[in-house]
Design an enzyme around this catalytic site. Structure first.
Site, PDB file in Angstrom:
ATOM      1  N   GLU A   1       0.838  -1.201   0.000  1.00 24.44           N
ATOM      2  CA  GLU A   1       0.000   0.000   0.000  1.00 24.44           C
ATOM      3  C   GLU A   1       0.875   1.254   0.000  1.00 24.44           C
ATOM      4  O   GLU A   1       1.828   1.353   0.757  1.00 24.44           O
ATOM      5  CB  GLU A   1      -0.887  -0.017   1.249  1.00 24.44           C
ATOM      6  CG  GLU A   1      -1.719   1.241   1.433  1.00 24.44           C
ATOM      7  CD  GLU A   1      -2.463   1.242   2.769  1.00 24.44           C
ATOM      8  OE1 GLU A   1      -3.301   2.139   2.965  1.00 24.44           O
ATOM      9  OE2 GLU A   1      -2.192   0.353   3.600  1.00 24.44           O
TER      10      GLU A   1
ATOM     11  N   LYS B   1      -9.494   2.458  -3.465  1.00 31.09           N
ATOM     12  CA  LYS B   1     -10.068   1.824  -2.277  1.00 31.09           C
ATOM     13  C   LYS B   1     -11.458   2.368  -1.971  1.00 31.09           C
ATOM     14  O   LYS B   1     -11.660   3.579  -1.854  1.00 31.09           O
ATOM     15  CB  LYS B   1      -9.136   2.016  -1.084  1.00 31.09           C
ATOM     16  CG  LYS B   1      -9.592   1.284   0.157  1.00 31.09           C
ATOM     17  CD  LYS B   1      -8.577   1.425   1.271  1.00 31.09           C
ATOM     18  CE  LYS B   1      -9.029   0.681   2.524  1.00 31.09           C
ATOM     19  NZ  LYS B   1      -8.091   0.841   3.633  1.00 31.09           N
TER      20      LYS B   1
ATOM     21  N   CYS C   1      -4.856  -2.203   2.964  1.00 26.64           N
ATOM     22  CA  CYS C   1      -4.932  -2.093   4.419  1.00 26.64           C
ATOM     23  C   CYS C   1      -5.903  -3.141   4.943  1.00 26.64           C
ATOM     24  O   CYS C   1      -5.779  -4.307   4.597  1.00 26.64           O
ATOM     25  CB  CYS C   1      -5.288  -0.679   4.855  1.00 26.64           C
ATOM     26  SG  CYS C   1      -5.021  -0.348   6.598  1.00 26.64           S
TER      27      CYS C   1
END
Length: 215
Positions: A102, A166, A212
Site C-alpha cells: 500500500e 479503495k 490495508c
C-alpha cells in the site's frame, strides 16, 4: 516475544519459571507456523480440487516509515524498491506477479512522469507485471481535489493497465468521520472512497486487491 524472552533469561527466576518462559517463547513461533502451514495446505488442496488457476507472486516489503512522504526521501524509497525487486527477480519464477505494498510509491504516480517511467523501465527489465499502491487524485474544473488510496497494475511495455481505488476507508486514518475535523492535521489521510470494486484480469488469473484492512 521480547517480554517472554526477557522472563526466560532475567536473574531471580527459578529453573521452573525459566523453562515455562522458554516453552512459551517457543510456542509463540511454533503455533503460528503450524497453523499457517495447515492453512496453506488446505488452500492448496481446495484450489487443486476446484481446478482454480494460480500463479506465483514475488512480494517486496520495504522497511520505511512516515518519513517516506518527505519529498527528499522519495527517490531513496522508490530506488530501494527497485533494487530489491531486481535482486529478488533473479531467483523468482519467470511468471511471478510482483507485488509492492500500500502506497509503496509515495507520490501521485499517475502524474509523476519521472517515477512512472522509472517503474515502467523496471517492469520491462524484469519482464513481469507489477502491482503497486500509490495515492491518486481527480481534478475537477472549479471544484476541489479528490485524493484516493489506489493500486495499479503495470505490465511490460504498457504502463498502468488497471487501477483500483479503495472503496472502504479506515476512519480516523484515511478519512475523518467527524465533520470539520478533516481540516485539522492529525496525521490522517484525507482520502475520498472509490466507487467501484475491481477484478484485475490483465496479469493471468484474475484477482482482487485488499488495501490495508478493508476492500
Amino acid at each position: 516475544v521480547n517480554a517472554v524472552g526477557f522472563e526466560a533469561i532475567r536473574s531471580g527466576r527459578t529453573a521452573r519459571q525459566r523453562v515455562l518462559a522458554g516453552a512459551g517463547l517457543l510456542l509463540l513461533f511454533v503455533v503460528p507456523l503450524a497453523w499457517g502451514q495447515g492453512e496453506l495446505n488446505r488452500l492448496t488442496a481446495a484450489e487443486g480440487a476446484a481446478g482454480a488457476p494460480t500463479r506465483p507472486v514475488l512480494m517486496i516489503q520495504p522497511n520505511t516509515g512516515n518519513d517516506k512522504w518527505d519529498a527528499s526521501e522519495r527517490g531513496s524509497v522508490i530506488g530501494g524498491l527497485q533494487v530489491a525487486t531486481l535482486r529478488a527477480s533473479r531467483v523468482a519464477p519467470p511468471d511471478a506477479l510482483v507485488i509492492w505494498p500500500e502506497t509503496a510509491t509515495p507520490t501521485l504516480l499517475m502524474y509523476d512522469r519521472q517515477y512512472y517511467e522509472q517503474i515502467m523501465s523496471l517492469v520491462s527489465n524484469i519482464d513481469r507485471p507489477l502491482l503497486t499502491g500509490f495515492p491518486d487524485r481527480n481534478v475537477y474544473k472549479g471544484g476541489p481535489l479528490e485524493y484516493y488510496n489506489a493500486a495499479g497494475l503495470f505490465t511490460p511495455g504498457q504502463g498502468v493497465v488497471e487501477e483500483y481505488r479503495k472503496v472502504r476507508l479506515v476512519p480516523f486514518a484515511e478519512y475523518m468521520p467527524v465533520p470539520g475535523l478533516n481540516k485539522v492535521n492529525f496525521g490522517q489521510g484525507n482520502f475520498t472512497p472509490g466507487d467501484t470494486l475491481r477484478v484485475f484480469e490483465r496479469a493471468g488469473p484474475p484477482f482482487g486487491v485488499l488495501i490495508c484492512i478493508a476492500a
